[in-house]
Design a protein around this motif. Structure first.
Motif, mmCIF file in Angstrom:
data_model
loop_
_atom_site.group_PDB
_atom_site.id
_atom_site.type_symbol
_atom_site.label_atom_id
_atom_site.label_comp_id
_atom_site.label_asym_id
_atom_site.label_seq_id
_atom_site.Cartn_x
_atom_site.Cartn_y
_atom_site.Cartn_z
ATOM 1 N N GLU A 1 0.828 -1.197 0.000
ATOM 2 C CA GLU A 1 0.000 0.000 0.000
ATOM 3 C C GLU A 1 0.865 1.251 0.000
ATOM 4 O OE1 GLU A 1 -3.262 -0.080 -0.391
ATOM 5 O OE2 GLU A 1 -3.013 -2.237 -0.528
ATOM 6 N N ALA A 2 1.796 1.318 -0.924
ATOM 7 C CA ALA A 2 2.690 2.464 -0.984
ATOM 8 C C ALA A 2 1.912 3.734 -1.291
ATOM 9 C CB ALA A 2 3.766 2.254 -2.040
ATOM 10 N N LYS A 3 2.167 4.780 -0.523
ATOM 11 C CA LYS A 3 1.483 6.052 -0.751
ATOM 12 C C LYS A 3 2.139 6.830 -1.882
ATOM 13 C CE LYS A 3 0.048 6.413 4.019
ATOM 14 N NZ LYS A 3 0.297 7.044 5.286
ATOM 15 N N THR A 4 3.433 6.657 -2.012
ATOM 16 C CA THR A 4 4.150 7.363 -3.063
ATOM 17 C C THR A 4 4.922 6.350 -3.902
ATOM 18 O OG1 THR A 4 6.066 7.666 -1.649
ATOM 19 C CG2 THR A 4 4.442 9.434 -1.669
ATOM 20 N N VAL A 5 5.154 6.700 -5.110
ATOM 21 C CA VAL A 5 5.906 5.844 -6.012
ATOM 22 C C VAL A 5 7.118 6.621 -6.475
ATOM 23 C CG1 VAL A 5 5.831 4.590 -8.191
ATOM 24 C CG2 VAL A 5 3.797 4.722 -6.775
ATOM 25 N N ARG A 6 8.257 5.966 -6.457
ATOM 26 C CA ARG A 6 9.469 6.621 -6.944
ATOM 27 C C ARG A 6 9.349 6.812 -8.445
ATOM 28 N NH1 ARG A 6 14.072 6.680 -3.857
ATOM 29 N NH2 ARG A 6 15.314 6.565 -5.731
ATOM 30 N N ARG A 7 9.540 8.024 -8.895
ATOM 31 C CA ARG A 7 9.412 8.319 -10.322
ATOM 32 C C ARG A 7 10.712 8.064 -11.076
ATOM 33 N NH1 ARG A 7 4.374 7.738 -10.873
ATOM 34 N NH2 ARG A 7 3.151 9.108 -9.604
ATOM 35 N N SER A 8 11.848 8.133 -10.406
ATOM 36 C CA SER A 8 13.113 7.912 -11.088
ATOM 37 C C SER A 8 13.544 6.460 -10.911
ATOM 38 C CB SER A 8 14.187 8.858 -10.529
ATOM 39 O OG SER A 8 14.395 8.585 -9.164
ATOM 40 N N PHE A 9 14.418 6.011 -11.791
ATOM 41 C CA PHE A 9 14.887 4.630 -11.712
ATOM 42 C C PHE A 9 15.731 4.446 -10.453
ATOM 43 C CE2 PHE A 9 17.658 1.069 -12.714
ATOM 44 C CZ PHE A 9 16.706 0.133 -13.071
ATOM 45 N N ASP A 10 15.662 3.287 -9.861
ATOM 46 C CA ASP A 10 16.345 2.970 -8.607
ATOM 47 C C ASP A 10 17.788 2.529 -8.889
ATOM 48 O OD1 ASP A 10 17.002 2.250 -6.033
ATOM 49 O OD2 ASP A 10 15.644 0.531 -5.947
ATOM 50 N N TRP A 11 18.666 3.507 -9.105
ATOM 51 C CA TRP A 11 20.061 3.200 -9.428
ATOM 52 C C TRP A 11 20.788 2.561 -8.247
ATOM 53 C CZ3 TRP A 11 21.091 2.904 -14.293
ATOM 54 C CH2 TRP A 11 20.357 3.684 -15.189
ATOM 55 N N LYS A 12 20.438 2.958 -7.033
ATOM 56 C CA LYS A 12 21.068 2.337 -5.857
ATOM 57 C C LYS A 12 20.680 0.871 -5.755
ATOM 58 C CE LYS A 12 21.287 6.545 -3.126
ATOM 59 N NZ LYS A 12 20.781 7.260 -1.949
ATOM 60 N N GLY A 13 19.424 0.577 -6.020
ATOM 61 C CA GLY A 13 18.966 -0.806 -6.013
ATOM 62 C C GLY A 13 19.676 -1.632 -7.078
ATOM 63 N N TRP B 1 12.717 -2.777 -12.996
ATOM 64 C CA TRP B 1 11.785 -2.122 -13.911
ATOM 65 C C TRP B 1 10.368 -2.646 -13.690
ATOM 66 C CZ3 TRP B 1 8.451 -3.820 -17.609
ATOM 67 C CH2 TRP B 1 7.879 -2.837 -18.424
ATOM 68 N N LEU B 2 10.229 -3.962 -13.539
ATOM 69 C CA LEU B 2 8.905 -4.559 -13.343
ATOM 70 C C LEU B 2 8.264 -4.069 -12.044
ATOM 71 C CD1 LEU B 2 6.747 -6.513 -14.366
ATOM 72 C CD2 LEU B 2 7.956 -8.326 -13.124
ATOM 73 N N SER B 3 9.036 -4.000 -10.967
ATOM 74 C CA SER B 3 8.464 -3.526 -9.699
ATOM 75 C C SER B 3 8.022 -2.076 -9.818
ATOM 76 C CB SER B 3 9.455 -3.696 -8.547
ATOM 77 O OG SER B 3 10.536 -2.799 -8.664
ATOM 78 N N ARG B 4 8.816 -1.264 -10.471
ATOM 79 C CA ARG B 4 8.450 0.143 -10.659
ATOM 80 C C ARG B 4 7.189 0.261 -11.506
ATOM 81 N NH1 ARG B 4 11.499 4.389 -14.390
ATOM 82 N NH2 ARG B 4 10.180 6.159 -13.978
ATOM 83 N N PHE B 5 7.120 -0.503 -12.586
ATOM 84 C CA PHE B 5 5.960 -0.478 -13.467
ATOM 85 C C PHE B 5 4.694 -0.869 -12.710
ATOM 86 C CE2 PHE B 5 3.106 -2.920 -16.239
ATOM 87 C CZ PHE B 5 2.762 -1.933 -17.146
ATOM 88 N N LEU B 6 4.761 -1.957 -11.944
ATOM 89 C CA LEU B 6 3.578 -2.418 -11.221
ATOM 90 C C LEU B 6 3.161 -1.460 -10.112
ATOM 91 C CD1 LEU B 6 4.304 -6.249 -11.042
ATOM 92 C CD2 LEU B 6 2.673 -5.050 -12.519
ATOM 93 N N LEU B 7 4.136 -0.889 -9.405
ATOM 94 C CA LEU B 7 3.797 0.059 -8.343
ATOM 95 C C LEU B 7 3.185 1.337 -8.910
ATOM 96 C CD1 LEU B 7 6.852 -0.360 -5.965
ATOM 97 C CD2 LEU B 7 4.486 -1.014 -5.506
ATOM 98 N N GLU B 8 3.723 1.819 -10.033
ATOM 99 C CA GLU B 8 3.147 3.017 -10.650
ATOM 100 C C GLU B 8 1.741 2.729 -11.168
ATOM 101 O OE1 GLU B 8 5.913 4.369 -13.600
ATOM 102 O OE2 GLU B 8 7.162 5.368 -12.118
ATOM 103 N N ARG B 9 1.560 1.557 -11.718
ATOM 104 C CA ARG B 9 0.236 1.179 -12.221
ATOM 105 C C ARG B 9 -0.772 1.098 -11.082
ATOM 106 N NH1 ARG B 9 -0.998 -3.926 -16.138
ATOM 107 N NH2 ARG B 9 -3.234 -3.590 -16.186
ATOM 108 N N LYS B 10 -0.344 0.524 -9.954
ATOM 109 C CA LYS B 10 -1.240 0.426 -8.801
ATOM 110 C C LYS B 10 -1.559 1.823 -8.263
ATOM 111 C CE LYS B 10 -2.106 -1.794 -4.504
ATOM 112 N NZ LYS B 10 -2.192 -3.068 -3.933
ATOM 113 N N ALA B 11 -0.549 2.693 -8.210
ATOM 114 C CA ALA B 11 -0.784 4.060 -7.724
ATOM 115 C C ALA B 11 -1.741 4.796 -8.654
ATOM 116 C CB ALA B 11 0.538 4.806 -7.606
ATOM 117 N N ALA B 12 -1.596 4.583 -9.958
ATOM 118 C CA ALA B 12 -2.491 5.243 -10.915
ATOM 119 C C ALA B 12 -3.916 4.739 -10.775
ATOM 120 C CB ALA B 12 -1.988 5.017 -12.339
#
Length: 138
Positions: free
Chosen positions: A68-80, A120-131
């Protein structure tokens, strides 16, 4: 919950995956699964490290009540990405010391591509869920 313990809990799935990878890399090599095609082991590396990349990328969501993330990181996770790729490199170095295992640049490349794909997949799915959550609120 304190911020540091929350951050540690967020990393637990990734650390567990790293532990499984380390454990499986610790067994002596030898005849592996039947090879369905040349370099089939690269597909295994890619798949396992995609899961690791997904878990690393999902750590932001784990901090906030499951997914249930309230915010989604918009930039790529380079540290990850750096953490995942560095772990793949250390896994290959670790295999230098395991009987009948070997260090492979091809495996490292498959690991790195897997981590990138999982992130990339985790970011895509989290952004989709937030949208989708935003559209329900409108």
């Amino acid at each position: 919950m304190k911020r540091s313990s929350s951050a540690l809990l967020a990393w637990l799935p990734s650390l567990a995956c790293m532990g499984v990878i380390f454990l499986s890399s610790s067994f002596p090599g030898g005849p592996e699964f039947p090879k369905l095609f040349p370099h089939a082991d690269k597909l295994v590396h890619f798949s396992v490290y995609s899961l690791l990349g997904f878990l690393i990328g999902s750590r932001f969501a784990f901090r906030e009540r499951g997914f249930e993330a309230k915010t989604v990181r918009r930039s790529f996770d380079w540290k990850g990405l750096a953490v995942g790729v560095a772990y793949g490199v250390t896994d290959e170095i670790h295999q230098l010391f395991v009987p009948m295992r070997e260090f492979s640049y091809g495996d490292m490349l498959a690991d790195a591509l897997g981590v990138y794909t999982g992130l990339w997949l985790s970011r895509f799915l989290l952004e989709r869920k937030a949208a989708s959550r935003k559209s329900y609120r409108m």
